[in-house]
Design a protein around this motif. Structure first.
Motif, short mmCIF file in Angstrom:
data_model
loop_
_atom_site.label_atom_id
_atom_site.label_comp_id
_atom_site.label_asym_id
_atom_site.label_seq_id
_atom_site.Cartn_x
_atom_site.Cartn_y
_atom_site.Cartn_z
N LEU A 1 -33.84 24.97 6.42
CA LEU A 1 -35.02 24.26 6.94
C LEU A 1 -35.34 24.72 8.36
CD1 LEU A 1 -37.13 21.96 6.85
CD2 LEU A 1 -35.33 20.42 7.66
N ALA A 2 -34.32 24.78 9.22
CA ALA A 2 -34.56 25.22 10.59
C ALA A 2 -35.03 26.67 10.64
CB ALA A 2 -33.27 25.05 11.41
N MET A 3 -34.45 27.52 9.79
CA MET A 3 -34.83 28.93 9.80
C MET A 3 -36.30 29.10 9.41
SD MET A 3 -33.18 32.04 7.55
CE MET A 3 -33.90 31.38 6.04
N ASN A 4 -36.76 28.37 8.40
CA ASN A 4 -38.16 28.49 8.00
C ASN A 4 -39.11 27.96 9.05
OD1 ASN A 4 -38.54 29.39 4.92
ND2 ASN A 4 -36.63 28.23 5.06
N VAL A 5 -38.73 26.87 9.71
CA VAL A 5 -39.57 26.32 10.78
C VAL A 5 -39.67 27.31 11.94
CG1 VAL A 5 -39.78 24.47 12.48
CG2 VAL A 5 -39.14 23.93 10.14
N VAL A 6 -38.54 27.92 12.30
CA VAL A 6 -38.55 28.89 13.40
C VAL A 6 -39.36 30.12 13.04
CG1 VAL A 6 -37.08 30.45 14.74
CG2 VAL A 6 -36.37 28.09 14.39
N PHE A 7 -39.24 30.60 11.82
CA PHE A 7 -40.04 31.76 11.40
C PHE A 7 -41.53 31.45 11.40
CE2 PHE A 7 -36.41 33.94 8.86
CZ PHE A 7 -35.96 34.51 10.04
N LEU A 8 -41.90 30.27 10.94
CA LEU A 8 -43.31 29.89 10.94
C LEU A 8 -43.83 29.77 12.37
CD1 LEU A 8 -45.87 29.00 9.45
CD2 LEU A 8 -44.95 26.67 9.42
N GLY A 9 -43.06 29.13 13.25
CA GLY A 9 -43.48 29.03 14.64
C GLY A 9 -43.54 30.38 15.33
N ASN B 1 -37.01 22.68 19.71
CA ASN B 1 -36.64 23.11 21.06
C ASN B 1 -36.61 24.62 21.19
OD1 ASN B 1 -35.63 20.75 22.96
ND2 ASN B 1 -35.03 20.20 20.88
N LEU B 2 -36.18 25.30 20.15
CA LEU B 2 -36.16 26.77 20.20
C LEU B 2 -37.57 27.33 20.29
CD1 LEU B 2 -34.28 29.20 20.16
CD2 LEU B 2 -34.43 29.20 17.67
N LEU B 3 -38.51 26.75 19.55
CA LEU B 3 -39.89 27.21 19.62
C LEU B 3 -40.53 26.85 20.97
CD1 LEU B 3 -41.12 26.37 16.01
CD2 LEU B 3 -40.64 28.63 16.98
N LEU B 4 -40.16 25.69 21.51
CA LEU B 4 -40.65 25.35 22.85
C LEU B 4 -40.13 26.34 23.89
CD1 LEU B 4 -40.27 21.45 22.82
CD2 LEU B 4 -42.41 22.75 22.88
#
Length: 552
Positions: free
Chosen positions: A48-56, A193-196
């Motif tokens: 879940l986190a990996m897909n969110v980070v890739f999308l961001g 937080n990583l995307l921020l």
């Protein structure tokens, strides 16, 4: 015949042995199922986190390379959605999950140490102040900005407040209920937080690009177009703008700290801690007997502040003076070898002392090692790029020679300091060994169970060995003192090396050497990837060195 008689005489022994084996197999299957469920939950939440980070990351890349289709406002809307979802989970965790029966049976004493929590609150406060400056800047330019832009920093303030409260009070939780929901919520917040952090690095680079190419008051707005916007109150606009740009590095550090603390919470979900392995004595920070480390470190900090002020006054002017770069790099060329020698001596002392290694499972310590090694890659990578550029152009020039020496020594200093910190945090605290020896001494004096009446010879031998054990550690006082001196000196040096780039001293971009060799855009991308990691490395090294200091 004797075997048959013994078998017939003890028929119950075989039955008891069979029942133990069945129980052991049954418990093993339950434990195996629990481990499989835990791994499945970690895998799903990680995906879940990996897909969110890739999308961001796709949004951010589109904003950088295609400034017409995807705007900064689109990215902020996407991040606001993630913040709202994370806020919903944080509120549910605080009001629902933690209040369930048997929710928090264990707490990880290694997670969220004091220096991490103090850094969290400090950087969180600066991030809140950053959003206040952002709101003031938007209001001062309200004639050419949308009222909707005020919503973004307001949501950010709410997100920062609740997240800081969560990590301050619950960073040590080993939650035992709602495992999958908690893991997914934590990973969603980590991804946010990583995307921020990625957006902060990108936005900071945009501000630096504007300041480097043009010294006028042009600003970038939601459409990613450079528009001249006149502020009716010039003084207020200047204060808001300078405060906004000055506080940006603190926001990047805050996001990285939150990522690390949330990751430790994620690793501790469903974890059961055995209390028999908990340390009896926690090391405390004391300055007793430490002289030379604080003196040398304080001198390095004072000189560094003077160099930083002179650099900021001269290098950021209309025409940068060559002498200020010589002064800046000379300071580093003198300080870094001293830090390298100190780390090498400390590593040798670690190999000579008799403290045992701490081999217990510790997710916080494992993460510290990964972060030290990973964050060091930022400055090491930039140093190698600088070495190639200098060797290929003119290495005999005085300034180029200083930059070359600075780059080589910086690589060596990172490696030696990492080895010293990793060796130190894997050692058991000295007081734990003394407590064990004192326990043996008390036991030898008859403080144990009266029923265990050992012979006089054995008790005398135990007493002799215990006294020899304590005397050995008393004789090693010079080693502990040397470790404390070295650790304190390195702490102060890393603090000043964190302050200088954090507050705007970036000679790797402003000297013009690498920029002319690699090109403006390429070198700018390298700097904005490596510089935040370098700043984070210095701050994280301070925490690791504090642990080494207290354990000595």
């Amino acid at each position: 015949m004797e075997g048959e008689e013994s078998a017939s005489a003890y028929p119950e022994a075989y039955k008891i042995h069979y029942e133990k084996s069945w129980l052991h197999r049954h418990c093993s299957s339950l434990l195996q199922r629990d481990r499989q469920a835990q791994k499945a939950g970690q895998l799903f939440s990680g995906l879940l986190a990996m897909n969110v980070v890739f999308l961001g990351s796709a949004f951010l890349s589109s904003m950088i390379f295609n400034r017409v289709t995807i705007t900064l406002g689109d990215v902020r809307i996407f991040l606001c959605i993630l913040k709202v979802l994370s806020l919903c989970w944080v509120m549910y965790y605080l009001l629902g999950t933690t209040r369930k029966p048997h929710a928090v049976l264990y707490r990880d004493i290694h997670a969220g140490p004091v220096w991490v929590q103090v850094s969290l609150v400090m950087f969180g406060a600066f991030s809140l102040l950053l959003n206040v400056f952002h709101i003031g800047y938007i209001i001062s330019h309200i004639q050419c900005k949308s009222y909707l832009e005020i919503l973004f920093p307001c949501i950010d303030i709410l997100f920062l407040t609740l997240q800081t409260y969560l990590l301050w009070h619950h960073s040590k939780d080993c939650i035992q209920v709602q495992h999958n929901l908690t893991r997914c919520g934590l990973m969603l917040t980590v991804a946010t937080n990583l995307l921020l952090w990625l957006l902060a690095v990108t936005n900071d680079s945009i501000h630096k690009e504007v300041d480097s190419r043009t010294q006028n008051r042009q600003q970038r707005f939601a459409g990613n177009e450079t528009i001249l916007c006149v502020c009716p109150n010039t003084t207020a606009c200047e204060i808001f703008q300078r405060g906004y740009i000055l506080l940006y590095p603190f926001n990047t550090e805050y996001c990285l700290i939150c990522c690390t603390m949330l990751y430790v919470m994620w690793k501790n979900v469903g974890r059961r801690i055995s209390h028999q392995h908990a340390p009896h004595v926690e090391p405390k920070f004391k300055l007793r007997g430490v002289i030379f480390g604080p003196l040398l470190g304080t001198a390095a900090v004072i000189i560094g502040i003077c160099v930083f002020v002179i650099y900021q006054v001269q290098a950021t002017g209309s025409a940068a003076n060559r002498g200020v770069f010589l002064m800046y790099y000379s300071y580093y060329v003198v300080l870094l070898p001293m830090m390298t020698v100190g780390a090498l001596v400390g590593t040798i002392i670690h190999s000579l002392e008799a403290r045992e290694l701490d081999t217990l499972k510790n997710p916080t310590r494992s993460l510290d090692v990964i972060l030290l090694m990973g964050a060091a890659l930022g400055q090491i990578g930039m140093s190698y790029f600088s070495i190639v550029a200098i060797v290929a152009t003119n290495p005999r020039d005085l300034l180029n020679s200083l930059i070359l020496a600075y780059s080589v020594i910086l690589i060596i200093q990172h490696i030696t300091q990492n080895i010293f910190i990793i060796e130190g945090i894997h050692r058991q605290p000295w007081m734990a060994n003394i407590d064990a020896a004192e326990a043996k001494e008390q036991e030898s004096h008859g403080d144990c169970d009266p029923k265990k009446d050992y012979p006089l010879e054995i008790r005398q031998e135990i007493r002799r060995l215990s006294q020899a054990y304590i005397q050995t550690y008393n004789d090693l006082n010079w080693k502990r003192k040397a470790l404390k001196e070295i650790s304190f000196f390195l702490i102060l040096c890393n603090i000043i090396l964190w302050i200088m780039p954090t507050f705007g001293a970036h000679p790797v971009f402003e000297n013009g050497l690498e920029k002319s060799f690699y090109g403006y855009s390429t070198w700018f991308a390298i700097v904005n990837f490596g510089l935040p990691l370098g700043v984070f490395y210095r701050m994280h090294s301070v925490g690791g060195l504090l642990e080494v200091y207290m354990s000595a």
